[in-house]
Motif scaffolding. Structure first.
Motif, PDB file in Angstrom:
ATOM      1  N   MET A   1       0.821  -1.195   0.000  1.00 36.26           N
ATOM      2  CA  MET A   1       0.000   0.000   0.000  1.00 36.26           C
ATOM      3  C   MET A   1       0.865   1.260   0.000  1.00 36.26           C
ATOM      4  O   MET A   1       0.410   2.303  -0.424  1.00 36.26           O
ATOM      5  CB  MET A   1      -0.914  -0.017   1.225  1.00 36.26           C
ATOM      6  CG  MET A   1      -1.975  -1.116   1.181  1.00 36.26           C
ATOM      7  SD  MET A   1      -2.989  -1.098  -0.289  1.00 36.26           S
ATOM      8  CE  MET A   1      -4.063   0.247   0.069  1.00 36.26           C
ATOM      9  N   ASP A   2       2.092   1.150   0.487  1.00 35.71           N
ATOM     10  CA  ASP A   2       2.964   2.322   0.471  1.00 35.71           C
ATOM     11  C   ASP A   2       3.284   2.744  -0.956  1.00 35.71           C
ATOM     12  O   ASP A   2       3.421   3.943  -1.240  1.00 35.71           O
ATOM     13  CB  ASP A   2       4.266   2.035   1.215  1.00 35.71           C
ATOM     14  CG  ASP A   2       4.076   1.990   2.716  1.00 35.71           C
ATOM     15  OD1 ASP A   2       3.112   2.606   3.198  1.00 35.71           O
ATOM     16  OD2 ASP A   2       4.886   1.340   3.389  1.00 35.71           O
ATOM     17  N   PHE A   3       3.394   1.760  -1.838  1.00 31.33           N
ATOM     18  CA  PHE A   3       3.673   2.079  -3.238  1.00 31.33           C
ATOM     19  C   PHE A   3       2.536   2.897  -3.849  1.00 31.33           C
ATOM     20  O   PHE A   3       2.769   3.878  -4.545  1.00 31.33           O
ATOM     21  CB  PHE A   3       3.894   0.795  -4.043  1.00 31.33           C
ATOM     22  CG  PHE A   3       4.061   1.041  -5.508  1.00 31.33           C
ATOM     23  CD1 PHE A   3       5.211   1.617  -5.994  1.00 31.33           C
ATOM     24  CD2 PHE A   3       3.040   0.713  -6.391  1.00 31.33           C
ATOM     25  CE1 PHE A   3       5.363   1.860  -7.364  1.00 31.33           C
ATOM     26  CE2 PHE A   3       3.181   0.946  -7.745  1.00 31.33           C
ATOM     27  CZ  PHE A   3       4.344   1.524  -8.226  1.00 31.33           C
ATOM     28  N   LEU A   4       1.307   2.476  -3.588  1.00 32.44           N
ATOM     29  CA  LEU A   4       0.162   3.209  -4.125  1.00 32.44           C
ATOM     30  C   LEU A   4       0.066   4.603  -3.532  1.00 32.44           C
ATOM     31  O   LEU A   4      -0.273   5.568  -4.237  1.00 32.44           O
ATOM     32  CB  LEU A   4      -1.131   2.434  -3.867  1.00 32.44           C
ATOM     33  CG  LEU A   4      -1.254   1.098  -4.582  1.00 32.44           C
ATOM     34  CD1 LEU A   4      -2.531   0.395  -4.151  1.00 32.44           C
ATOM     35  CD2 LEU A   4      -1.221   1.297  -6.082  1.00 32.44           C
ATOM     36  N   LYS A   5       0.376   4.720  -2.244  1.00 33.76           N
ATOM     37  CA  LYS A   5       0.360   6.032  -1.600  1.00 33.76           C
ATOM     38  C   LYS A   5       1.423   6.939  -2.225  1.00 33.76           C
ATOM     39  O   LYS A   5       1.158   8.105  -2.525  1.00 33.76           O
ATOM     40  CB  LYS A   5       0.611   5.861  -0.106  1.00 33.76           C
ATOM     41  CG  LYS A   5       0.592   7.138   0.671  1.00 33.76           C
ATOM     42  CD  LYS A   5       0.854   6.875   2.148  1.00 33.76           C
ATOM     43  CE  LYS A   5       1.058   8.162   2.888  1.00 33.76           C
ATOM     44  NZ  LYS A   5       1.441   7.933   4.282  1.00 33.76           N
ATOM     45  N   ASP A   6       2.626   6.409  -2.415  1.00 37.69           N
ATOM     46  CA  ASP A   6       3.695   7.190  -3.037  1.00 37.69           C
ATOM     47  C   ASP A   6       3.353   7.568  -4.469  1.00 37.69           C
ATOM     48  O   ASP A   6       3.648   8.683  -4.914  1.00 37.69           O
ATOM     49  CB  ASP A   6       5.006   6.421  -3.015  1.00 37.69           C
ATOM     50  CG  ASP A   6       5.601   6.324  -1.624  1.00 37.69           C
ATOM     51  OD1 ASP A   6       5.223   7.140  -0.762  1.00 37.69           O
ATOM     52  OD2 ASP A   6       6.433   5.415  -1.410  1.00 37.69           O
ATOM     53  N   LEU A   7       2.748   6.644  -5.183  1.00 37.85           N
ATOM     54  CA  LEU A   7       2.348   6.930  -6.558  1.00 37.85           C
ATOM     55  C   LEU A   7       1.308   8.047  -6.609  1.00 37.85           C
ATOM     56  O   LEU A   7       1.389   8.952  -7.437  1.00 37.85           O
ATOM     57  CB  LEU A   7       1.805   5.667  -7.219  1.00 37.85           C
ATOM     58  CG  LEU A   7       1.437   5.754  -8.688  1.00 37.85           C
ATOM     59  CD1 LEU A   7       2.663   6.092  -9.517  1.00 37.85           C
ATOM     60  CD2 LEU A   7       0.821   4.461  -9.152  1.00 37.85           C
ATOM     61  N   TRP A   8       0.325   7.981  -5.700  1.00 36.90           N
ATOM     62  CA  TRP A   8      -0.702   9.025  -5.649  1.00 36.90           C
ATOM     63  C   TRP A   8      -0.088  10.378  -5.293  1.00 36.90           C
ATOM     64  O   TRP A   8      -0.422  11.399  -5.890  1.00 36.90           O
ATOM     65  CB  TRP A   8      -1.800   8.659  -4.655  1.00 36.90           C
ATOM     66  CG  TRP A   8      -2.765   9.768  -4.458  1.00 36.90           C
ATOM     67  CD1 TRP A   8      -2.898  10.539  -3.361  1.00 36.90           C
ATOM     68  CD2 TRP A   8      -3.711  10.270  -5.415  1.00 36.90           C
ATOM     69  NE1 TRP A   8      -3.867  11.482  -3.555  1.00 36.90           N
ATOM     70  CE2 TRP A   8      -4.389  11.337  -4.813  1.00 36.90           C
ATOM     71  CE3 TRP A   8      -4.046   9.917  -6.713  1.00 36.90           C
ATOM     72  CZ2 TRP A   8      -5.378  12.051  -5.461  1.00 36.90           C
ATOM     73  CZ3 TRP A   8      -5.032  10.626  -7.356  1.00 36.90           C
ATOM     74  CH2 TRP A   8      -5.687  11.673  -6.739  1.00 36.90           C
ATOM     75  N   LEU A   9       0.823  10.409  -4.327  1.00 38.19           N
ATOM     76  CA  LEU A   9       1.463  11.665  -3.947  1.00 38.19           C
ATOM     77  C   LEU A   9       2.300  12.226  -5.089  1.00 38.19           C
ATOM     78  O   LEU A   9       2.342  13.444  -5.291  1.00 38.19           O
ATOM     79  CB  LEU A   9       2.313  11.462  -2.690  1.00 38.19           C
ATOM     80  CG  LEU A   9       1.528  11.193  -1.406  1.00 38.19           C
ATOM     81  CD1 LEU A   9       2.477  10.887  -0.256  1.00 38.19           C
ATOM     82  CD2 LEU A   9       0.620  12.358  -1.069  1.00 38.19           C
TER      83      LEU A   9
ATOM     84  N   ARG B   1       3.062  16.463  -8.915  1.00 38.62           N
ATOM     85  CA  ARG B   1       3.563  16.842 -10.237  1.00 38.62           C
ATOM     86  C   ARG B   1       2.460  17.090 -11.265  1.00 38.62           C
ATOM     87  O   ARG B   1       2.737  17.305 -12.434  1.00 38.62           O
ATOM     88  CB  ARG B   1       4.489  15.758 -10.759  1.00 38.62           C
ATOM     89  CG  ARG B   1       5.614  15.404  -9.830  1.00 38.62           C
ATOM     90  CD  ARG B   1       6.928  15.631 -10.486  1.00 38.62           C
ATOM     91  NE  ARG B   1       7.979  14.945  -9.770  1.00 38.62           N
ATOM     92  CZ  ARG B   1       8.847  15.578  -8.994  1.00 38.62           C
ATOM     93  NH1 ARG B   1       8.766  16.867  -8.837  1.00 38.62           N
ATOM     94  NH2 ARG B   1       9.783  14.906  -8.375  1.00 38.62           N
ATOM     95  N   LYS B   2       1.206  17.005 -10.834  1.00 39.65           N
ATOM     96  CA  LYS B   2       0.032  17.206 -11.716  1.00 39.65           C
ATOM     97  C   LYS B   2       0.044  16.232 -12.894  1.00 39.65           C
ATOM     98  O   LYS B   2      -0.188  16.599 -14.031  1.00 39.65           O
ATOM     99  CB  LYS B   2      -0.011  18.643 -12.231  1.00 39.65           C
ATOM    100  CG  LYS B   2       0.036  19.704 -11.158  1.00 39.65           C
ATOM    101  CD  LYS B   2      -1.227  19.756 -10.365  1.00 39.65           C
ATOM    102  CE  LYS B   2      -1.245  20.985  -9.492  1.00 39.65           C
ATOM    103  NZ  LYS B   2      -1.338  20.701  -8.096  1.00 39.65           N
TER     104      LYS B   2
ATOM    105  N   LEU C   1      -1.776   9.933 -15.741  1.00 42.39           N
ATOM    106  CA  LEU C   1      -1.219   8.602 -15.541  1.00 42.39           C
ATOM    107  C   LEU C   1      -2.211   7.635 -14.906  1.00 42.39           C
ATOM    108  O   LEU C   1      -2.068   6.424 -15.053  1.00 42.39           O
ATOM    109  CB  LEU C   1       0.023   8.678 -14.643  1.00 42.39           C
ATOM    110  CG  LEU C   1       1.296   9.223 -15.274  1.00 42.39           C
ATOM    111  CD1 LEU C   1       2.364   9.387 -14.220  1.00 42.39           C
ATOM    112  CD2 LEU C   1       1.774   8.310 -16.371  1.00 42.39           C
ATOM    113  N   ALA C   2      -3.189   8.146 -14.195  1.00 41.49           N
ATOM    114  CA  ALA C   2      -4.143   7.284 -13.482  1.00 41.49           C
ATOM    115  C   ALA C   2      -4.878   6.329 -14.418  1.00 41.49           C
ATOM    116  O   ALA C   2      -4.929   5.126 -14.141  1.00 41.49           O
ATOM    117  CB  ALA C   2      -5.108   8.123 -12.672  1.00 41.49           C
TER     118      ALA C   2
END
Length: 49
Positions: free
Chosen positions: A1-9, A14-15, A19-20
């Motif tokens: 879940m940390d990966f998804l959190k980092d990806l979202w941040l 960076r706007k 990518l989503a």
């Protein structure tokens, strides 16, 4: 879940919200290939790729 959190941040900072949909489509294709790998529809899915 940390990966998804980092990806979202990353996308938020960076706007890069474009990518989503790309990530969602890639995840869906991966899930389809994994679950359909042992089924009777596997030959039809592999012809798409």
């Amino acid at each position: 879940m940390d990966f998804l959190k980092d990806l979202w941040l990353f996308m938020k900072e960076r706007k890069k919200f474009w990518l989503a949909p790309v990530i969602v489509v890639l995840l869906l294709l991966g899930i389809i290939i994994v679950f359909a790998g042992g089924s009777a529809i596997a030959p039809f899915i592999y012809t798409l790729f």
